[in-house]
Design a protein around this motif. Structure first.
Motif, PDB file in Angstrom:
ATOM      1  N   VAL A  23       0.853  -1.194   0.000  1.00  0.00           N
ATOM      2  CA  VAL A  23       0.000   0.000   0.000  1.00  0.00           C
ATOM      3  C   VAL A  23       0.886   1.240   0.000  1.00  0.00           C
ATOM      4  CG1 VAL A  23      -1.815   1.242   1.251  1.00  0.00           C
ATOM      5  CG2 VAL A  23      -1.820  -1.263   1.210  1.00  0.00           C
ATOM      6  N   SER A  24       1.904   1.230   0.865  1.00  0.00           N
ATOM      7  CA  SER A  24       2.925   2.291   0.884  1.00  0.00           C
ATOM      8  C   SER A  24       4.164   1.667   1.494  1.00  0.00           C
ATOM      9  CB  SER A  24       2.442   3.492   1.702  1.00  0.00           C
ATOM     10  OG  SER A  24       2.385   3.125   3.071  1.00  0.00           O
TER      11      SER A  24
ATOM     12  N   ASP B 279       5.342   1.643   4.321  1.00  0.00           N
ATOM     13  CA  ASP B 279       5.222   1.021   5.643  1.00  0.00           C
ATOM     14  C   ASP B 279       3.893   0.284   5.841  1.00  0.00           C
ATOM     15  OD1 ASP B 279       3.400   3.046   5.914  1.00  0.00           O
ATOM     16  OD2 ASP B 279       4.343   4.013   7.645  1.00  0.00           O
ATOM     17  N   THR B 280       3.098   0.185   4.799  1.00  0.00           N
ATOM     18  CA  THR B 280       1.763  -0.415   4.943  1.00  0.00           C
ATOM     19  C   THR B 280       1.562  -1.491   3.871  1.00  0.00           C
ATOM     20  OG1 THR B 280       0.984   1.717   5.755  1.00  0.00           O
ATOM     21  CG2 THR B 280      -0.708   0.124   5.150  1.00  0.00           C
TER      22      THR B 280
ATOM     23  N   LYS C 142      -0.742  -5.286   2.655  1.00  0.00           N
ATOM     24  CA  LYS C 142      -1.896  -6.161   2.829  1.00  0.00           C
ATOM     25  C   LYS C 142      -1.413  -7.600   2.860  1.00  0.00           C
ATOM     26  CE  LYS C 142      -5.409  -3.214   0.779  1.00  0.00           C
ATOM     27  NZ  LYS C 142      -6.423  -3.076  -0.277  1.00  0.00           N
TER      28      LYS C 142
ATOM     29  N   VAL D 195      -4.745  -5.191   6.778  1.00  0.00           N
ATOM     30  CA  VAL D 195      -3.865  -4.102   6.354  1.00  0.00           C
ATOM     31  C   VAL D 195      -2.956  -3.784   7.539  1.00  0.00           C
ATOM     32  CG1 VAL D 195      -3.749  -1.746   5.458  1.00  0.00           C
ATOM     33  CG2 VAL D 195      -5.698  -3.189   4.888  1.00  0.00           C
ATOM     34  N   VAL D 196      -1.656  -3.951   7.344  1.00  0.00           N
ATOM     35  CA  VAL D 196      -0.710  -3.805   8.451  1.00  0.00           C
ATOM     36  C   VAL D 196       0.169  -2.590   8.211  1.00  0.00           C
ATOM     37  CG1 VAL D 196       1.060  -4.978   9.812  1.00  0.00           C
ATOM     38  CG2 VAL D 196      -0.550  -6.322   8.484  1.00  0.00           C
ATOM     39  N   GLN D 197       0.163  -1.680   9.185  1.00  0.00           N
ATOM     40  CA  GLN D 197       1.096  -0.550   9.107  1.00  0.00           C
ATOM     41  C   GLN D 197       2.189  -0.787  10.146  1.00  0.00           C
ATOM     42  OE1 GLN D 197      -0.457   3.413   9.835  1.00  0.00           O
ATOM     43  NE2 GLN D 197       1.052   4.221   8.403  1.00  0.00           N
ATOM     44  N   SER D 198       3.414  -0.725   9.707  1.00  0.00           N
ATOM     45  CA  SER D 198       4.523  -1.044  10.606  1.00  0.00           C
ATOM     46  C   SER D 198       5.230   0.227  11.037  1.00  0.00           C
ATOM     47  CB  SER D 198       5.510  -1.951   9.877  1.00  0.00           C
ATOM     48  OG  SER D 198       6.689  -2.069  10.633  1.00  0.00           O
ATOM     49  N   THR D 199       5.533   0.293  12.342  1.00  0.00           N
ATOM     50  CA  THR D 199       6.310   1.430  12.838  1.00  0.00           C
ATOM     51  C   THR D 199       7.746   0.998  13.151  1.00  0.00           C
ATOM     52  OG1 THR D 199       5.506   0.945  15.050  1.00  0.00           O
ATOM     53  CG2 THR D 199       4.343   2.667  13.833  1.00  0.00           C
TER      54      THR D 199
ATOM     55  N   LYS E  61      11.996  -2.954   8.505  1.00  0.00           N
ATOM     56  CA  LYS E  61      10.881  -3.838   8.177  1.00  0.00           C
ATOM     57  C   LYS E  61      11.426  -5.135   7.592  1.00  0.00           C
ATOM     58  CE  LYS E  61       8.226   0.205   7.831  1.00  0.00           C
ATOM     59  NZ  LYS E  61       9.333   0.930   8.496  1.00  0.00           N
TER      60      LYS E  61
END
Ligand code: FAD
Length: 311
Positions: free
Chosen positions: A118-119, A121-122, A124, A135-139, A143
């Protein structure tokens, strides 16, 4: 935003899964280096260097890396990780063996089997055997991702080759495991994960002999790989590496022919992204018909020999 792609290869050839994972990597960012860890792996490195969009290829060679065991491979990747924001690999047997160890050593959480970027840091990824998409957004500062390659087209080979740089392999991790033997079933058929056509058999086949007698001739006529449901594998009708599904291989061929397979969600998780699905089953209410493009309610012992004759 540099990205390190841990390649899948057998030293001599680069697997298509690497070219597909490269497409995912390039959607995250443009600075992608491919790491070829192996022994005598210059041919794989040269193939990687030809792929369009690669910034450079890192070639690390040693005895310990010949079979890309997790311990030595992860130590190598962790040593290189300082220069990268993202480390990824195709979700193959090797990628799924090595990257969790990389994530643990870096003390970050791996995001497994992404199907869409998706981007940067994000991502699917499927959960519940493919019944829901998360949908996973990683901080995480770094990564660590594995890529379910069925959802990505393979990056093409271009005219210009990227530079190949030798990197120090080191010996760390090498003492922790050693390679004994690779037992591969030899077959003239296409490899299941990358086959364009798959003919799969289920429990209905009833025995190993019937599986071979009924499924193989149709697969031969179509130039197809042979797959199986877990019930067929557990019953010994087909070898383990034929299994398609949640705990088997995830495939997305142009044509998937499911013969005597009911369509349990765990099986669908491995094949429902196939472009055209044909189902042959005596039970018109079998769930496989819900995902099939073409359904034939009939006895596979009549239908498949007739299909072979017609082909
Ligand atoms: P069945 O469900 O018994 O279906 C046989 C079908 O054949 C029926 O629909 C029947 O109508 C039809 N039939 C019977 N005779 C004929 C005939 N003569 N001609 C035509 N049709 C006929 N399964 C997988 O496949 N892959 C996996 O990776 C997987 N992972 C799993 C993971 C977990 C954690 C669990 C719990 C299960 C998993 N399973 C997996 C098992 C799955 O739940 C099903 O049990 C399995 O897929 C059933 O296999 P089948 O369709 O061959 O058998």
């Amino acid at each position: 935003m540099a990205i390190l792609l841990f390649a899948d290869h057998d030293n001599g050839t680069l697997s298509e899964q690497t070219a597909k994972a490269l497409t995912a990597a390039l959607q995250i960012g443009p600075e992608v280096d491919i790491l070829i860890a192996g022994k005598g792996a210059a041919p794989a490195a040269e193939a990687a260097a030809q792929l369009t969009g690669v910034r450079s290829v890192l070639l690390a060679e040693s005895d310990a890396l010949e079979h890309r065991l997790a311990e030595a491979s992860a130590a190598l990747i962790v040593g290189l990780a300082a220069g990268y924001d993202t480390v990824l690999a195709p979700a193959t047997t090797t990628g799924k063996n090595v990257l969790p160890r990389v994530a643990a050593l870096l003390d970050v959480m791996q995001i497994s089997e992404i199907t869409e970027v998706v981007s940067a840091d994000t991502f699917k990824r499927p959960i519940y055997a493919g019944n829901a998409i998360e949908v996973v957004q990683s901080t995480e500062a770094k990564k660590v991702l594995t890529v379910r390659t069925a959802g990505f087209a393979a990056a093409a080979a271009g005219a210009a080759a990227a530079p190949i740089k030798a990197v120090e392999a080191g010996t760390e991790g090498a003492e922790l495991s050693s390679f004994l033997e690779n037992m591969l079933s030899s077959s003239d058929r296409p490899e299941l994960s990358s086959a364009k056509i798959i003919v799969s058999g289920g429990r209905a086949l009833g025995s190993e002999e019937k599986f071979r007698e009924v499924i193989n001739p149709v697969a031969d006529k179509l130039g197809a790989a042979v797959g199986a449901s877990r019930a067929a594998v557990d019953a010994g009708y087909a070898p383990n590496d034929f299994q398609v599904g949640q705990t088997g291989k995830v495939v997305a061929p142009d044509l998937y022919v499911a013969c005597g397979i009911s369509g349990a969600i765990q099986h669908l998780a491995g094949m429902k992204d196939s472009k055209i699905i044909v189902a042959i089953n005596t039970d018109e209410d079998a769930p496989i018909f819900q995902v099939a493009d073409y359904g034939l309610v009939g006895d596979l012992f009549d239908v498949l020999p007739e299909l072979e004759r017609q082909l």
